[in-house]
Design an enzyme around this catalytic site. Structure first.
Site, PDB file in Angstrom:
ATOM      1  N   CYS A 184      -1.892  -3.592 -14.968  1.00 46.22           N
ATOM      2  CA  CYS A 184      -1.347  -2.705 -13.037  1.00 46.22           C
ATOM      3  C   CYS A 184      -0.302  -2.522 -13.016  1.00 46.22           C
ATOM      4  CB  CYS A 184      -1.383  -4.029 -12.269  1.00 46.22           C
ATOM      5  SG  CYS A 184      -1.120  -3.351 -10.574  1.00 46.22           S
ATOM      6  N   LYS A 195     -11.440  -5.377  -4.965  1.00 44.41           N
ATOM      7  CA  LYS A 195     -10.220  -5.376  -5.526  1.00 44.41           C
ATOM      8  C   LYS A 195      -9.380  -6.325  -6.181  1.00 44.41           C
ATOM      9  CE  LYS A 195      -6.419  -3.965  -1.870  1.00 44.41           C
ATOM     10  NZ  LYS A 195      -6.659  -2.772  -3.017  1.00 44.41           N
TER      11      LYS A 195
END
Length: 315
Positions: free
Chosen positions: A141, A55
């Site tokens: 992101c 993650k």
């Protein structure tokens, strides 16, 4: 699956190598879609995987974006989780030991940040961890403001952060790029020239949906990352372009959900393939893909997966 390059039952070789790091197969759960792995270890032996990209991790703990932050779409999903994570120090102290307790293959550390100094600090810390073998620099992101994708849309900023991180790390550095740009090849070349050992692409496309009953966006952050089967052709195209333009290895990602998808992406130029949204739809997606690969290879006359990297033919 044994940690053996040749599946004894089928006689085919699934192994690949990324910058000197050998993977028993090319299938890697993508960052953000598999947590830190140990949650899935309750359901199957995750040692069957080639690697895990854990993650996305930042210097400080992050709760993430407000709810709702995920929604289904035809042939995909939109998410705006916003890099929810416990922070680099807690990842090192708590999450990595839990991972190593149930996963004994190479680990890929996905690192994000909101400044070059933050990227440098986090990457230097994770570089010292023995169980991490590859660092994945997330400059793509789309779900945070002032970080992530803001570093990945210009050649100059990609080169700057890559160069700074490379100066404080010793392990292979793969830069994860955004598809939300005008020239993916130019940006990939900037990363390579700044010292990247490899490229990972693509991250999610920026998307939006509206609930026509409430007249509100389906997620609180309005826009989010669009992933799933629908983006696979975009990912294959970008992997093909970058693999032909750069001399470093490519990890392909985006809409992969089958063994045939893995082979197609490798033929486009990917040395390894990450599986993202498919894990959220089917938690057993990765082991199914790995189990299906030998038969698919046999049907296509492939003995070694490593031989098909970039093997697409021209007209």
């Amino acid at each position: 699956m044994e940690n053996n390059p040749v599946n004894n039952a089928s006689g085919v070789d699934l192994s690949v190598t990324l910058s000197g790091v050998r993977l028993q197969n090319p299938v890697i759960p993508a960052s953000g879609c598999f947590g830190y792995g140990y949650g899935m270890a309750e359901y199957y032996d995750i040692d069957c995987l080639g690697s895990i990209s854990f993650k996305g991790t930042t210097r400080d703990p992050r709760f993430g974006n407000p709810l709702p932050r995920a929604a289904e779409c035809p042939a995909g999903m939109i998410n705006s989780v916003g890099l929810q994570n416990p922070g680099i120090d807690k990842v090192i102290a708590e999450e990595l030991p839990k991972m190593r307790g149930c996963f004994h293959q190479p680990i890929i550390a996905n690192i994000s940040g909101f400044s070059i100094d933050e990227y440098v600090e986090c990457c230097a810390k994770i570089d010292s961890q023995e169980q991490v073998e590859i660092i994945e620099l997330n400059v793509s992101c789309p779900n945070v403001h002032g970080g992530g994708m803001s570093f990945g849309t210009q050649c100059e900023s990609v080169a700057e952060v890559t160069r700074a991180v490379k100066a404080v790390t010793t392990k292979p550095l793969y830069v994860k790029l955004s598809p939300n740009v005008t020239d993916i090849v130019a940006i990939a070349r900037s990363a390579e020239e700044a010292g990247a050992d490899g490229i990972c692409l693509i991250n999610t496309l920026l998307g939006m949906r509206i609930d026509v009953k409430t007249r509100r966006p389906v997620i609180a952050n309005v826009m989010g990352g669009f992933s799933g089967d629908a983006i696979f052709p975009v990912a294959v195209r970008m992997v093909y372009q970058v693999a032909r333009a750069c001399s470093v290895p490519v990890m392909g990602c985006g809409g992969v959900s089958s063994a045939r998808d893995v082979i197609e992406m490798m033929m486009a130029g990917a040395t390894a393939v990450q599986v993202g949204a498919a894990n959220l739809r089917d938690p057993y997606a990765c082991p199914k893909i790995i189990a299906d690969l030998p038969a698919e290879m046999k049907r296509l006359g492939i003995d070694r997966l490593a031989d098909i990297v970039g093997a697409v033919n021209s007209y």
